[in-house]
Design a protein around this motif. Structure first.
Motif, short mmCIF file in Angstrom:
data_model
loop_
_atom_site.label_atom_id
_atom_site.label_comp_id
_atom_site.label_asym_id
_atom_site.label_seq_id
_atom_site.Cartn_x
_atom_site.Cartn_y
_atom_site.Cartn_z
N GLU A 91 0.82 -1.21 0.00
CA GLU A 91 0.00 0.00 0.00
C GLU A 91 0.86 1.26 0.00
N ARG A 92 2.03 1.22 0.63
CA ARG A 92 2.92 2.38 0.60
C ARG A 92 3.39 2.65 -0.84
N MET A 93 3.69 1.60 -1.58
CA MET A 93 4.10 1.76 -2.97
C MET A 93 2.92 2.26 -3.81
N ARG A 94 1.75 1.67 -3.60
CA ARG A 94 0.57 2.09 -4.36
C ARG A 94 0.22 3.53 -4.06
N ALA A 95 0.30 3.93 -2.77
CA ALA A 95 -0.02 5.29 -2.37
C ALA A 95 0.96 6.29 -3.01
#
Length: 211
Positions: free
Chosen positions: A87-91
């Motif tokens: 999710e950090r990468m997607r965000a």
């Protein structure tokens, strides 16, 4: 320099691009990746050549050199729960600077991070990740940079592809313009700035179990 790399274990990793980074000799890299490969394959090659100063990772249990460098203080590690890392990468790729998650509350992951209550439950603030460079591996790619991954090799590749300021994709095969059904595109070409044909497509199994 910060590099985000797709792949999960040894599945869907950009072997050709990793080899190019090894050959470049660039040092003091920060790598964003679910794991660090194994000692003699994948991102483990960059650890072996001492080109990495920090890993932002989730699972690192298959690499003895990783373990040795970490325990000796040669390598800095920022551990993330696996879903949090994704999710950090997607965000980061979506332009979202931060988000709240319950994962990690009450653990060492929460140390030094902002905690906020929502509907009576505590959540951690996690930040989005943006890399200087993203390297990914796809099954097919067309001249516009549209990518298709194959089955479980999709894993972290779509998120990594979005969070790089510059994204380079290596593909197992080029597709002609219009050959990929728009509904079948996993990573739109808007996220991809460079496209190369992979010269390494080893389908190595990380742990083979037989009976």
């Amino acid at each position: 320099m910060t590099i985000a790399a797709g792949g999960f274990g040894l599945c869907g990793i950009p072997e050709t691009l990793i080899g190019g980074i090894v050959a470049s000799g660039v040092k003091n890299l920060t790598l964003i990746s679910n794991n660090a490969g194994v000692d003699d394959f994948g991102l483990g090659l960059l650890l072996r050549s001492r080109q990495v100063k920090k890993m932002i990772s989730s699972y690192v249990g298959e690499n003895k050199e990783f373990e040795r460098q970490y325990l000796s203080g040669e390598l800095e590690i920022e551990f993330n729960p696996q879903g949090t890392l994704a999710e950090r990468m997607r965000a980061g790729g979506a332009g979202i600077p931060g988000f709240y998650t319950r994962t990690g509350i009450g653990t060492a992951i929460a140390e030094g991070k902002e905690v906020r209550a929502f509907e009576g439950e505590d959540f951690l603030l996690e930040t989005g990740l943006v890399a200087d460079l993203a390297i990914v591996k796809a099954w097919r790619g067309d001249p516009f940079g549209n990518l298709v991954y194959r089955k479980s090799a999709r894993n972290f590749n779509p998120m990594a592809a979005t969070c790089g300021r510059v994204t380079i994709a290596e593909v197992e095969a080029f597709a002609e313009a219009g050959a990929i059904d728009p509904d079948g595109v996993h990573t739109p070409g808007i996220f991809v700035q460079r496209l190369i044909l992979a010269t390494q497509n080893e389908k190595r199994i990380e742990q083979r179990t037989i009976s």
